[in-house]
Design a protein around this motif. Structure first.
Motif, PDB file in Angstrom:
ATOM      1  N   ASP A 173      91.265  71.218  46.892  1.00 36.67           N
ATOM      2  CA  ASP A 173      91.217  70.644  45.647  1.00 36.67           C
ATOM      3  C   ASP A 173      89.863  70.177  45.288  1.00 36.67           C
ATOM      4  OD1 ASP A 173      94.073  70.826  45.325  1.00 36.67           O
ATOM      5  OD2 ASP A 173      94.241  68.931  46.107  1.00 36.67           O
ATOM      6  N   GLU A 174      89.009  69.802  46.268  1.00 39.32           N
ATOM      7  CA  GLU A 174      87.485  69.341  46.155  1.00 39.32           C
ATOM      8  C   GLU A 174      86.859  70.760  45.933  1.00 39.32           C
ATOM      9  OE1 GLU A 174      86.489  66.979  49.293  1.00 39.32           O
ATOM     10  OE2 GLU A 174      87.908  65.286  49.086  1.00 39.32           O
ATOM     11  N   GLU A 177      87.440  72.494  42.389  1.00 40.59           N
ATOM     12  CA  GLU A 177      86.937  71.936  40.918  1.00 40.59           C
ATOM     13  C   GLU A 177      85.748  72.225  40.373  1.00 40.59           C
ATOM     14  OE1 GLU A 177      86.288  67.231  39.344  1.00 40.59           O
ATOM     15  OE2 GLU A 177      86.719  67.593  41.372  1.00 40.59           O
ATOM     16  N   PRO A 178      84.399  72.402  41.010  1.00 47.26           N
ATOM     17  CA  PRO A 178      83.343  73.101  40.368  1.00 47.26           C
ATOM     18  C   PRO A 178      83.698  74.531  39.909  1.00 47.26           C
ATOM     19  CG  PRO A 178      83.004  72.773  42.710  1.00 47.26           C
ATOM     20  CD  PRO A 178      84.314  72.139  42.570  1.00 47.26           C
ATOM     21  N   LEU A 180      86.468  75.742  38.773  1.00 47.14           N
ATOM     22  CA  LEU A 180      87.236  75.747  37.392  1.00 47.14           C
ATOM     23  C   LEU A 180      86.501  74.947  36.495  1.00 47.14           C
ATOM     24  CD1 LEU A 180      90.591  74.139  39.122  1.00 47.14           C
ATOM     25  CD2 LEU A 180      90.357  76.485  38.104  1.00 47.14           C
ATOM     26  N   GLU A 181      85.715  74.265  36.722  1.00 50.57           N
ATOM     27  CA  GLU A 181      84.692  73.708  35.666  1.00 50.57           C
ATOM     28  C   GLU A 181      83.755  74.741  35.058  1.00 50.57           C
ATOM     29  OE1 GLU A 181      82.220  70.574  37.251  1.00 50.57           O
ATOM     30  OE2 GLU A 181      83.997  69.103  37.146  1.00 50.57           O
ATOM     31  N   VAL A 182      83.343  75.534  36.042  1.00 46.15           N
ATOM     32  CA  VAL A 182      82.408  76.878  35.425  1.00 46.15           C
ATOM     33  C   VAL A 182      83.328  77.663  34.576  1.00 46.15           C
ATOM     34  CG1 VAL A 182      81.026  78.723  36.301  1.00 46.15           C
ATOM     35  CG2 VAL A 182      80.661  76.594  37.226  1.00 46.15           C
ATOM     36  N   VAL A 184      86.119  77.176  33.147  1.00 46.44           N
ATOM     37  CA  VAL A 184      86.630  76.726  31.783  1.00 46.44           C
ATOM     38  C   VAL A 184      85.596  76.482  31.055  1.00 46.44           C
ATOM     39  CG1 VAL A 184      87.559  74.579  30.856  1.00 46.44           C
ATOM     40  CG2 VAL A 184      88.668  75.330  32.820  1.00 46.44           C
ATOM     41  N   GLY A 185      84.234  76.173  31.375  1.00 51.81           N
ATOM     42  CA  GLY A 185      83.153  76.051  30.548  1.00 51.81           C
ATOM     43  C   GLY A 185      82.698  77.531  29.899  1.00 51.81           C
ATOM     44  N   LYS A 186      82.834  78.502  31.002  1.00 50.41           N
ATOM     45  CA  LYS A 186      82.343  79.860  30.347  1.00 50.41           C
ATOM     46  C   LYS A 186      83.409  80.443  29.277  1.00 50.41           C
ATOM     47  CE  LYS A 186      78.497  80.776  32.651  1.00 50.41           C
ATOM     48  NZ  LYS A 186      77.402  80.944  31.899  1.00 50.41           N
ATOM     49  N   GLU A 189      82.922  78.506  26.240  1.00 48.92           N
ATOM     50  CA  GLU A 189      81.630  78.943  25.618  1.00 48.92           C
ATOM     51  C   GLU A 189      81.952  80.496  25.068  1.00 48.92           C
ATOM     52  OE1 GLU A 189      77.067  80.094  26.891  1.00 48.92           O
ATOM     53  OE2 GLU A 189      78.286  79.212  28.175  1.00 48.92           O
TER      54      GLU A 189
END
Length: 345
Positions: A173-174, A177-178, A180-182, A184-186, A189
């Motif tokens: 989970d930890e 997270e980054p 998934l953030e990348v 989702v952000g991509k 965008e």
């Protein structure tokens, strides 16, 4: 030595062609009918009794079978035609959809042209010259022989092991997270870029439609101006032709009037002038005067010429007589003179 010579003679005798030469046997030019009639064929391909040609006959079909065969062929042809038409319609529909999806670039206006340019974020310099560098190396004159590698026998069997060092294990989970953030952000965008691209394409499409509409209006205006100018030019040419025809008619009328006046002036007192001119030329002369000039004068001149000829002939005869007399007198005087000279001598 004798044995070797004997062996050589035996070998040469064994491999020597001893048959005497023979002459060429000529065959007759024409075949003998008696012999050819009783000749036996050695090849079946040249036997006249063997039938030559196709031995397979065309299969005979009934009327019903022929009708069924024709109906099947027509059905197959119709089916192939429908399939080809359907494929052509699908292909044309796909091409139309692709053409509608693809944004066409309008044609350049007069005096301009399309040029391919780079629209990337970072521009790249394009050159025709390929970058190249020169490298040099020099080996030793005498290199030592490399050492012979140690012999390692081929490994057999199957090895299986595992090793977990400190820090290899992690919390999903930890750690996710980054990532998934990348992702989702991509994704967001990319979605925003696609929306902006669609809006830009829509704007370009509207601009293209506006440009096409404005271009059509300009073309219509140009055609209207051209038609107006053409009408003016045609009207001008028509007026020029009318003016030229009017000038031509006036000139012809003026020439006709001048000719009429000249003819009228020329015909005035024409009869009197003609008679006076004929009289001056002698067409209305006196008959007595004409007889004197045309008959009497020529006869008189002929008679005068005859008399003059007679007088000239008489004068010529008299001159000849005088010359002869003078010559005779001169000869007598000369003869008498010679006689006197002879007497004195």
């Amino acid at each position: 030595m004798q044995r070797q010579q004997h062996d050589t003679e035996g070998t040469s005798a064994a491999y020597t062609f001893q048959q005497p030469p023979q002459g060429f046997q000529q065959e007759p030019q024409y075949r003998d009918p008696a012999v050819s009639g009783s000749r036996k064929y050695g090849n079946i391909m040249h036997d006249r009794r063997v039938y030559r040609g196709n031995t397979y006959a065309t299969p005979v079909m009934s009327t019903t079978a022929r009708a069924e065969l024709q109906m099947k062929e027509s059905q197959n042809a119709l089916r192939r035609k429908q399939a080809s038409q359907k494929a052509a319609s699908i292909k044309s529909r796909k091409q139309g959809d692709a053409a509608r999806r693809r944004l066409a670039t309008p044609d350049p206006v007069e005096g301009r042209q399309h040029v391919e340019i780079q629209t990337d974020e970072y521009l790249e310099e394009l050159t025709d010259k390929v970058e190249s560098t020169q490298q040099e190396t020099q080996t030793d004159l005498l290199m030592d022989r490399p050492p012979t590698p140690k012999y390692i026998p081929q490994k057999t069997g199957r090895d299986a092991d595992t090793q977990i060092n400190e820090g290899d294990l992690f919390r999903f989970d930890e750690a996710i997270e980054p990532i998934l953030e990348v992702m989702v952000g991509k994704t967001m965008e990319q979605a925003v870029l696609e929306v902006m691209q669609e809006e830009e394409l829509e704007l370009l499409r509207e601009q293209q439609l506006e440009f096409e509409q404005r271009r059509k209006e300009e073309v219509l205006e140009t055609q209207r101006l051209e038609s107006t100018e053409k009408r003016k030019y045609e009207e001008k040419e028509r007026r020029k032709r009318q003016e030229a025809e009017r000038i031509k008619r006036e000139k012809e009328t003026r020439e006709k009037l001048q000719a009429r006046q000249f003819a009228k002036a020329y015909m005035t007192n024409l009869e009197n002038r003609v008679f006076s001119r004929l009289q001056d030329e002698g067409w209305f002369a006196d008959r007595v005067l004409n007889e004197v000039e045309l008959e009497f004068y020529p006869w008189l001149m002929d008679e005068v010429d005859k008399e003059l000829d007679k007088k000239e002939k008489a004068r010529a005869l008299v001159d000849d007589l005088i010359r002869q007399v003078v010559r005779m007198n001169a000869a007598r005087v000369e003869q008498s003179y010679r006689m006197q000279q002879g007497i004195q001598a």
